[in-house]
Enzyme design. Structure first.
Site, PDB file in Angstrom:
ATOM      1  N   CYS A   1       0.799  -1.240   0.000  1.00 33.84           N
ATOM      2  CA  CYS A   1       0.000   0.000   0.000  1.00 33.84           C
ATOM      3  C   CYS A   1       0.829   1.286   0.000  1.00 33.84           C
ATOM      4  O   CYS A   1       0.522   2.195  -0.774  1.00 33.84           O
ATOM      5  CB  CYS A   1      -0.995   0.027   1.144  1.00 33.84           C
TER       6      CYS A   1
ATOM      7  N   ARG B   1       7.102 -10.952   5.790  1.00 33.97           N
ATOM      8  CA  ARG B   1       6.799 -10.783   7.208  1.00 33.97           C
ATOM      9  C   ARG B   1       7.434 -11.939   7.963  1.00 33.97           C
ATOM     10  O   ARG B   1       7.369 -13.079   7.513  1.00 33.97           O
ATOM     11  CB  ARG B   1       5.281 -10.778   7.442  1.00 33.97           C
TER      12      ARG B   1
ATOM     13  N   GLN C   1       0.962 -11.013  -2.890  1.00 32.42           N
ATOM     14  CA  GLN C   1      -0.460 -10.676  -2.827  1.00 32.42           C
ATOM     15  C   GLN C   1      -0.947 -10.292  -4.213  1.00 32.42           C
ATOM     16  O   GLN C   1      -0.228  -9.644  -4.967  1.00 32.42           O
ATOM     17  CB  GLN C   1      -0.665  -9.483  -1.896  1.00 32.42           C
TER      18      GLN C   1
ATOM     19  N   ASP D   1      -2.578  -7.894  -5.119  1.00 38.71           N
ATOM     20  CA  ASP D   1      -2.980  -6.666  -4.458  1.00 38.71           C
ATOM     21  C   ASP D   1      -3.496  -5.628  -5.447  1.00 38.71           C
ATOM     22  O   ASP D   1      -3.096  -5.629  -6.605  1.00 38.71           O
ATOM     23  CB  ASP D   1      -1.744  -6.104  -3.741  1.00 38.71           C
TER      24      ASP D   1
ATOM     25  N   HIS E   1      -5.072  -1.303  -5.138  1.00 34.94           N
ATOM     26  CA  HIS E   1      -5.592  -0.203  -4.336  1.00 34.94           C
ATOM     27  C   HIS E   1      -6.392   0.713  -5.231  1.00 34.94           C
ATOM     28  O   HIS E   1      -5.921   1.098  -6.292  1.00 34.94           O
ATOM     29  CB  HIS E   1      -4.443   0.537  -3.651  1.00 34.94           C
TER      30      HIS E   1
ATOM     31  N   LYS F   1     -14.562  -3.649   6.642  1.00 38.90           N
ATOM     32  CA  LYS F   1     -14.116  -4.553   5.585  1.00 38.90           C
ATOM     33  C   LYS F   1     -15.109  -5.672   5.323  1.00 38.90           C
ATOM     34  O   LYS F   1     -16.022  -5.916   6.123  1.00 38.90           O
ATOM     35  CB  LYS F   1     -12.748  -5.124   5.916  1.00 38.90           C
TER      36      LYS F   1
ATOM     37  N   HIS G   1      -8.456  -1.354  -0.284  1.00 35.43           N
ATOM     38  CA  HIS G   1      -7.462  -2.422  -0.485  1.00 35.43           C
ATOM     39  C   HIS G   1      -8.267  -3.658  -0.862  1.00 35.43           C
ATOM     40  O   HIS G   1      -9.283  -3.934  -0.226  1.00 35.43           O
ATOM     41  CB  HIS G   1      -6.710  -2.797   0.787  1.00 35.43           C
TER      42      HIS G   1
HETATM   43 ZN   LIG Z   1      -3.151  -2.432   0.884  1.00 33.27          ZN
END
Ligand SMILES: [Zn+2]
Ligand SMILES: [Zn+2]
Length: 648
Positions: free
Chosen positions: A335, A364, A382, A384, A386, A470, A516
């Site tokens: 992000c 992580r 991910q 991912d 945005h 979410k 997200h």
């Molecule tokens: Zn994010």
């Protein structure tokens, strides 16, 4: 008289001293026969506990999680009794219910318990159970409790930490245990019991303490339930993605590379790439733009985003450089990078929404004990994206993301799922950032979008992130296990921290809202779940190889090669097994690899320009003879059944 409120809201009056079981009988005799435990004012009690004040009563059967817990915990008492009987002088410690059963931690002293003893323990537990002993709670003074356990240092320690006047024992048959309560009425309903395994466990989970033996068990009200449970465990073992990943040569781990860092083998990499291309294609249609960002970023970037505060201490430590004071972090999230992409240019409300997508790898640090195949790793990618939009666009954007998630699920054969709407805590609103007005907008956007799309939803208050509400998708796999997959989150925090703006129709600067979203979650976890869900029989469009050509002998090699070429022209992924092996062996190997179509070629086929096809796992059905064109249309038809074209 006391007033008892039931879960349906009805209030009934009963005499003081009425028991939960009396109330159950009052509701219906049939229902009462199934009641095995109870809560009063949110506290677990026995079904025989006299009720003396007004309150709310919940009655549980085996079908409730709390009912199962009481059932399993009660069985742990019976197992403890048997262990004491079989191994004299052992010291019992704690025996709670866990998911799918219970355990008892025991100091076996000089005794040793082995797999060979399990059957004997099980038989004796059932023998005692059949005698239908009631579980009875009784209060004891601290002095009495300490006296009763003077030879057991563990129980003595537990009792020492309890307050006098709150200590209870539970009796059944000739056995007594220190216990807070929460039992089934009697042992008679325990009809099946199995000792699952034994393992070492430190007293109170502390390595400095003595290592005890944890005896795991489970039990059921019907023999049939136990049989089904054991079958399910066997099937889960067969489908374990770590085992299948090895057999199908999809991924591997290397101690040299490092724990929790998956290595994608050629077949796995191709499969993953296919998934990525599939999503990229749909995202392009949905108006996403692909971006690429680095694997590291300056520490300051994550201090700004707040991720450093969250991950900094417990994760990979900063990377230093020859330059003084320069520090980089492996990125824990994509992000912040995407926020900076947004910030490369001023935007007007007319430009929004901007949708940036990236298959971004993040790192992580997970404790080594927490690592598990592809589901818990230290580096993962991910899917991912945005979305930066105006508050007015939130509703519409949310619906579009749901459409994309549903498309992904249907193309991959996940039909059974629920969507969890996570909202703010109703009481405690201080812990959330952003204005009430914005939160209301975002929460309503999610609720409306989910209703509009006809999702099967559950609402959880207090489960929202501090920065926004979410929507999480929970899928049920073929074994009925629940997994959290895709997630969609609204965020008011990062736009603030990164000072994101757009010029509104009023010519003033405003903050965009950020969404997200990741339909797969992570590629690693998703592929693991898909492997276990399908047992390696992925949808045909995704299979590493869709077909394998098996020649009956070397004589037909040229024809087999010609078939391979023709299949390539039809964009069918195929392999040729030309080994000098028997056809039986070739079929067995192809079945092991779960290749969907086996194409057998020999004299007959060469003469007629055909192939003999055999579908994986359908040995009994016999082969059918078709031309390459016919086979191509069979493949296309099967693919089109699951893989639809994404439309916006
Ligand atoms: Zn994010
Ligand atoms: Zn107990």
């Amino acid at each position: 008289m006391i007033k008892i409120t039931l879960p349906d809201g009805s209030v009934k009056e009963f005499k003081i001293g009425v028991t939960p079981m009396d109330v159950a009988i009052n509701i219906s005799e049939g229902f009462a026969r199934n009641v095995i435990s109870a809560d009063y004012n949110l506290t677990t009690i026995e079904t025989s506990t006299p009720l003396t004040t007004d309150g709310s009563l919940v009655l549980y059967t085996w079908n409730d999680l709390n009912g199962k817990k009481a059932f399993w915990h009660s069985t742990s008492h019976v197992m403890a009794q048997v262990l004491e009987e079989m191994y004299s002088g052992i010291k019992l410690t704690l025996g709670p219910a866990i998911s799918n059963g219970f355990y008892y931690d025991v100091d076996f002293e000089d005794h040793k318990i082995t797999d060979a003893d399990f059957k004997k323990i099980e038989d004796r537990v059932l023998e005692i159970s059949r005698e239908k002993h009631e579980f009875k709670m009784r209060s004891v003074t601290k002095a009495e409790a300490l006296e009763a356990y003077k030879d057991n240092v563990y129980k003595t320690e537990l009792i020492s930490n309890l307050e006098d006047g709150t200590i209870t024992f539970c009796d059944h048959a000739i056995f007594t245990d220190l216990c807070r309560g929460g039992h089934i009425p009697n042992t008679g309903i325990i009809k099946a019991m199995k000792v699952m395994s034994v393992a070492g466990a430190y007293w109170r989970g502390d390595e400095k303490n003595k290592q005890l033996t944890r005896v795991y068990g489970t039990s059921f009200p019907k023999q049939k339930d136990l049989t089904e449970y054991l079958e399910l465990l066997e099937e889960a073992k067969r489908r374990d993605h770590r085992k299948l990943g090895k057999e199908l040569e999809l991924f591997a781990f290397s101690q040299k590379v490092g724990q929790g860092l998956p290595l994608w083998l050629p077949k796995g990499a191709a499969l993953r790439d296919r998934l990525e291309q599939f999503l990229k294609k749909a995202q392009k249609k949905a108006g996403y733009e692909q971006v690429i960002t680095p694997h590291i970023g300056q520490k300051e970037l994550y201090v700004t985003s707040g991720h450093y505060a969250k991950y900094g201490a417990d994760s990979f430590q900063p990377i230093t450089t020859p330059a003084d004071g320069e520090e980089f972090l492996l990125k824990p999230m994509n992000c912040p990078h995407h926020c900076e992409i947004y910030n490369t240019k001023p935007w007007s409300y007319k430009d929004l929404p901007k949708r940036y997508a990236e298959f971004g790898t993040v790192y992580r640090y997970e404790q080594s004990g927490e690592l598990h195949g592809l589901t818990r790793v230290r580096g993962f990618t991910q899917d991912d994206a945005h979305i930066f939009c105006t508050p007015e666009q939130l509703d519409e954007e949310f619906k579009k993301v749901i459409d994309l998630v549903l498309y992904v699920f249907s193309s991959l054969g996940f039909e059974n799922f629920t969507a969890q709407i996570s909202l703010r805590d109703k009481e405690n609103r201080d812990k959330y950032i952003g204005s009430d007005e914005n939160w209301e907008k975002a929460e309503n956007a999610i609720i409306n979008a989910a209703a509009d799309k006809g999702l099967n939803t559950v609402v959880e208050y207090g489960e929202a992130a501090f920065y926004g509400p979410k929507l999480d998708f929970m899928v049920k796999d073929a074994l009925g296990r629940q997994w959290q997959l895709g997630t969609i989150q609204v965020d008011y925090n990062l736009p603030e921290r990164f000072e994101l703006t757009y010029k509104g129709s009023d010519n003033e600067l405003h903050r965009p809202v950020m969404i997200h979203r990741a339909p797969f979650g992570s590629m690693e976890r998703f592929i693991a779940i898909l492997l276990e869900h399908t047992a390696g029989n992925f949808p045909l469009w995704l299979m590493p190889e869709q077909a394998i050509i098996l020649s009956l002998s070397e004589k037909y090699e040229n024809y087999a090669k010609k078939v391979l070429n023709l299949l390539e022209n039809h964009e069918i992924r195929a392999l040729l097994d030309n080994r000098n092996e028997t056809i039986g062996k070739k079929i067995r190997d192809a079945e092991m690899q779960k290749t969907p179509y086996m194409l057998i070629v020999g004299e007959e086929e060469e003469k007629n320009g055909t192939i003999s096809i055999r579908r994986h796992g359908q040995e009994g059905k016999g082969n059918i003879s078709v031309t390459i064109e016919e086979f191509a249309s069979i493949v296309n038809e099967e693919i089109n059944k699951t893989l639809k074209v994404f439309t916006v």
